[in-house]
Design a protein around this motif. Sequence first.
Motif, PDB file in Angstrom:
ATOM      1  N   ALA A   1      -9.733  13.477  -6.750  1.00 58.50           N
ATOM      2  CA  ALA A   1     -10.479  13.637  -5.499  1.00 58.50           C
ATOM      3  C   ALA A   1     -10.587  15.096  -5.060  1.00 58.50           C
ATOM      4  O   ALA A   1     -11.643  15.521  -4.596  1.00 58.50           O
ATOM      5  CB  ALA A   1      -9.810  12.813  -4.406  1.00 58.50           C
ATOM      6  N   HIS A   2      -9.499  15.864  -5.212  1.00 57.63           N
ATOM      7  CA  HIS A   2      -9.563  17.228  -4.676  1.00 57.63           C
ATOM      8  C   HIS A   2     -10.605  18.076  -5.401  1.00 57.63           C
ATOM      9  O   HIS A   2     -11.001  19.118  -4.911  1.00 57.63           O
ATOM     10  CB  HIS A   2      -8.176  17.887  -4.682  1.00 57.63           C
TER      11      HIS A   2
ATOM     12  N   ASP B   1      -3.250  13.344   8.863  1.00 52.64           N
ATOM     13  CA  ASP B   1      -2.963  13.742   7.476  1.00 52.64           C
ATOM     14  C   ASP B   1      -2.801  15.264   7.369  1.00 52.64           C
ATOM     15  O   ASP B   1      -3.314  16.015   8.194  1.00 52.64           O
ATOM     16  CB  ASP B   1      -4.135  13.279   6.596  1.00 52.64           C
ATOM     17  N   ASP B   2      -2.088  15.687   6.331  1.00 50.88           N
ATOM     18  CA  ASP B   2      -1.942  17.110   5.984  1.00 50.88           C
ATOM     19  C   ASP B   2      -1.417  17.934   7.157  1.00 50.88           C
ATOM     20  O   ASP B   2      -1.843  19.082   7.337  1.00 50.88           O
ATOM     21  CB  ASP B   2      -3.285  17.716   5.524  1.00 50.88           C
TER      22      ASP B   2
ATOM     23  N   GLY C   1       4.873  10.074  -3.280  1.00 50.68           N
ATOM     24  CA  GLY C   1       4.831  11.147  -4.270  1.00 50.68           C
ATOM     25  C   GLY C   1       5.231  10.662  -5.643  1.00 50.68           C
ATOM     26  O   GLY C   1       5.632   9.510  -5.819  1.00 50.68           O
ATOM     27  N   PHE C   2       5.117  11.596  -6.602  1.00 51.11           N
ATOM     28  CA  PHE C   2       5.386  11.233  -7.989  1.00 51.11           C
ATOM     29  C   PHE C   2       6.811  10.729  -8.177  1.00 51.11           C
ATOM     30  O   PHE C   2       7.101  10.042  -9.135  1.00 51.11           O
ATOM     31  CB  PHE C   2       5.134  12.437  -8.899  1.00 51.11           C
TER      32      PHE C   2
ATOM     33  N   ASN D   1      -8.503   7.646   3.334  1.00 52.97           N
ATOM     34  CA  ASN D   1      -8.781   8.992   3.838  1.00 52.97           C
ATOM     35  C   ASN D   1     -10.188   9.038   4.422  1.00 52.97           C
ATOM     36  O   ASN D   1     -11.133   8.583   3.790  1.00 52.97           O
ATOM     37  CB  ASN D   1      -8.675  10.000   2.697  1.00 52.97           C
TER      38      ASN D   1
ATOM     39  N   VAL E   1     -15.577   3.191  -0.783  1.00 55.84           N
ATOM     40  CA  VAL E   1     -14.103   3.141  -0.797  1.00 55.84           C
ATOM     41  C   VAL E   1     -13.610   2.036   0.151  1.00 55.84           C
ATOM     42  O   VAL E   1     -12.741   1.240  -0.204  1.00 55.84           O
ATOM     43  CB  VAL E   1     -13.506   4.517  -0.398  1.00 55.84           C
TER      44      VAL E   1
ATOM     45  N   GLU F   1       8.485  14.869  -5.036  1.00 59.23           N
ATOM     46  CA  GLU F   1       8.534  14.812  -6.503  1.00 59.23           C
ATOM     47  C   GLU F   1       9.935  14.661  -7.049  1.00 59.23           C
ATOM     48  O   GLU F   1      10.107  14.300  -8.205  1.00 59.23           O
ATOM     49  CB  GLU F   1       7.883  16.076  -7.078  1.00 59.23           C
TER      50      GLU F   1
ATOM     51  N   GLU G   1       4.493  13.681   2.161  1.00 61.11           N
ATOM     52  CA  GLU G   1       3.714  13.480   0.930  1.00 61.11           C
ATOM     53  C   GLU G   1       4.079  14.541  -0.101  1.00 61.11           C
ATOM     54  O   GLU G   1       4.606  15.593   0.238  1.00 61.11           O
ATOM     55  CB  GLU G   1       2.218  13.456   1.222  1.00 61.11           C
ATOM     56  N   GLY G   2       3.832  14.209  -1.377  1.00 58.30           N
ATOM     57  CA  GLY G   2       4.147  15.142  -2.456  1.00 58.30           C
ATOM     58  C   GLY G   2       5.634  15.211  -2.755  1.00 58.30           C
ATOM     59  O   GLY G   2       6.146  16.264  -3.134  1.00 58.30           O
TER      60      GLY G   2
ATOM     61  N   VAL H   1      -9.574   8.113  -4.267  1.00 55.62           N
ATOM     62  CA  VAL H   1     -10.773   7.861  -5.067  1.00 55.62           C
ATOM     63  C   VAL H   1     -10.788   8.760  -6.313  1.00 55.62           C
ATOM     64  O   VAL H   1     -10.271   9.878  -6.275  1.00 55.62           O
ATOM     65  CB  VAL H   1     -12.039   8.052  -4.195  1.00 55.62           C
ATOM     66  N   ARG H   2     -11.311   8.243  -7.406  1.00 56.73           N
ATOM     67  CA  ARG H   2     -11.479   9.009  -8.645  1.00 56.73           C
ATOM     68  C   ARG H   2     -12.906   8.827  -9.144  1.00 56.73           C
ATOM     69  O   ARG H   2     -13.523   7.789  -8.903  1.00 56.73           O
ATOM     70  CB  ARG H   2     -10.518   8.515  -9.741  1.00 56.73           C
TER      71      ARG H   2
ATOM     72  N   GLN I   1      -1.581   4.851  -4.285  1.00 61.20           N
ATOM     73  CA  GLN I   1      -0.241   5.444  -4.381  1.00 61.20           C
ATOM     74  C   GLN I   1       0.658   4.847  -3.298  1.00 61.20           C
ATOM     75  O   GLN I   1       0.293   4.852  -2.115  1.00 61.20           O
ATOM     76  CB  GLN I   1      -0.313   6.957  -4.213  1.00 61.20           C
TER      77      GLN I   1
ATOM     78  N   SER J   1     -13.177  11.418   5.873  1.00 59.19           N
ATOM     79  CA  SER J   1     -13.628  12.815   5.910  1.00 59.19           C
ATOM     80  C   SER J   1     -14.197  13.131   7.292  1.00 59.19           C
ATOM     81  O   SER J   1     -14.597  12.210   8.023  1.00 59.19           O
ATOM     82  CB  SER J   1     -14.692  13.035   4.847  1.00 59.19           C
TER      83      SER J   1
ATOM     84  N   GLU K   1      -1.794   4.263  -0.381  1.00 63.17           N
ATOM     85  CA  GLU K   1      -2.910   5.149  -0.021  1.00 63.17           C
ATOM     86  C   GLU K   1      -3.967   5.058  -1.113  1.00 63.17           C
ATOM     87  O   GLU K   1      -3.668   5.255  -2.293  1.00 63.17           O
ATOM     88  CB  GLU K   1      -2.445   6.597   0.153  1.00 63.17           C
TER      89      GLU K   1
END
Length: 722
Positions: free
Chosen positions: A242-243, A346-347, A424-425, A286, A262, A406, A403-404, A230-231, A213, A288, A227
């Motif tokens: 991923a979530h 992040d976040d 974001g979208f 990302n 990844v 839209e 992020e996010g 993963v899928r 993205q 973990s 970014e």
Amino acid sequence: MNTDDLPAGIMPLGPPLTPAGYDELTGLPNRALFHDCLRQALLLAEQHNDKVALLCLGVDNFKFVNESLGHAAGDQLLTEVARRLRGCVHQQVPLARLGDDEFLVVLGGLRASAEVAPVCENIFAALAPGMTLDGQYLHASTSIGIALYPQDGTDSATLMRYADQARSRAREHGGAKYQFFAAEMNQRTLERIAMEAALRMCIARDELLLLYQPLVDLQSGEIASLEALVRWEHPSMGLVPAHQFIPLAEEAGLTGAIGAWVLKRACRDLRNWHASGQNRLKVALNISPRQLAEPRFAHSVAAMLAEAGLAPSALTLEITEAALMQPGSAAEVAELKAIGLSLTLDDFGTGSSSLSNLKRFPFDAVKIDSAFIREVVSDAGDAALSKTIISMAHHLGMQVVAEGVETEAQCDFLRRNMCDLIQGFFFAPALSPAGIDALLAEGRTLPSHLLRIQRPQRKLLLVDDEQNIVSALKRLLRPDNYQVHTANSGQQGLDLLAQHQVDVIVSDQRMPGMLGADFLRKARELYPDTIRIMLSGYTELQSVTDAVNEGAIYKFLTKPWEDELLRGHIAEAFRLKEIADDNERLNMEVRTANHELAAANRRMEQLLLEKQRQISRDEISLQVAREVLQHLPLPVIGLDDQGMIAFINGAAELLFQHSGHLLGDEASRVLPELFAPAAASGATLPHQASVQGQRYTVVVHPMGERSASRGSLITLTRAVAA
Ligand code: C2E
Ligand code: MG
Ligand code: MG
């Protein structure tokens, strides 16, 4: 509670209990004994065709009490809970302590499951009053999970397991609740187990894939970084985001293996992008918490980068605050930074959002979580928070990513508030590497009105006598968003230039009426700032070379053209024009600033001159005043505000010649006779003093009443004898 207190339908049951099967702490039956009771209850229920409810109770705050007040308080809590439970169910209703904070109750002889609810309410009511443990007053609460015979299960082991799952669910929902076991709850657990098993195989089965993205720079509007997300291509569930599986992978200890896959894949993809000419592109991964905690994690990242021939600065690691909570994280993060990787927090805003994390760890950027961006244009709190995070991060020298994003409104808010990058979208969702290739080839950027520094729209004039050429050019240039004017002759072109401001002109050479070279020559005379390009299939060399040599033409391009090359040349011409405009603007700003500086200097000089004049006027009047005082027959002594003798006139010098040199001395010490005892308390009333055998009236005149001077003047006049 006696038998009458039991809700309708509940029959007391259970065999007499033997002391050997009792829990030491609470005196309640233990697990082994309880199993017998439960089995017997189920047997009875089968014979009488009624229901049994198994209640599994957990004390919600037991862990907290045990850890904060100590085990003795924890034991007291359990004893008190057991006492109250025993008091609110019938003596013959089996009640047991399984261990820790877990209690079990069996309700037999039920006709309907609804009869269980009042018992749970009774239990809550019994536990509601507070209790004092180790001097602390607190309330105990319990979560109750319920499994029913025969609908949920027919054997004691199944019922125990289901009641326990339901209790966990009640606790997950905040505790102090009762929760019936639901079949879908069991289904979820089974699915989870199956998913975990499948997840263990996903790498070997080549079921993972990476999407990317874009993160877009709000200053240039261009894609700055991607970014990697993963899928999991699940055989039956399809593409799992991923979530939905990363948290499970984290619990199952699989993020290390997934993370390594990844990293390898992202390095491969990034190397391909660099090889295709996108060598400024970066990729963000990302990481973990478990990955960060792996021994030699930084080393493995460095090795992978080296193998792929990538500079560490091309890779960004996104780390959440949860990962920073682990012991040893500071050293690990420092090592990653030392390798030369970019680091993003992040976040931000969702976890502990500790400001000290921003300061303590060497992050290059912070990502505002999408939870704050969602309502950023409608919720004043979210808007204020986002602005604060941006300003805080900038003060600490970090970039900010949102992020996010839209909608255009969110993007516009972030642009106005100095955010650096958006993701974001609104710009693009996560795409396959091929999707990213297409985006890069298309040259997608943010529209200019959403950039942090707005550029005026680029204006183009196309001049060609062949209308189909003009139309083809307009079509070709449509994605570039220029404001296009068109003309079919040199004269029409000049008319348009008179009406509209234009940055770049593209003109044909051979046109009836006026040759392109002549038209561009005139355009240069009248509008020297325009950038002029000739696009011609006909090279009548002399007039063209003349025009080029005179500087009327910036570039000569030939027909038929190559689409991408022509677009590139025109875009380059606009960039040149903008650089020239920027230079012009900067030049003007510098000149304006210089003018303002000169004017300010001039005002300063005048002020200085005026001050100097004032000083010399003051000096003259001071000298005059000193002279006047000097020649006065009356003795006058001047003191500064510290009481030092600053001036002494001729008459006073004569009068006090026996006291020696007085200037600069403390008056009260060398001429005590000038001060009446009351003067110490600030009085300035005249007083009498004897000097050289004569009586004088001494008057102290405080200065500064009518001027800026400080201190005091003392005069002495001969006292008239009474
Ligand atoms: P994240 O790093 O905060 O990633 C952003 C998530 O927001 C992604 O979900 C992305 O698809 C989604 N998203 C992007 N734009 C928008 C938007 O405009 N609106 C909304 N509503 N959502 C948007 P995804 O891919 O499901 O990833 C979820 C989380 O899983 C990520 O959060 C990240 O923490 C984790 N994750 C993703 N890939 C990896 C990975 O390779 N390794 C590890 N350890 N974690 C990963
Ligand atoms: Mg992320
Ligand atoms: Mg995030």
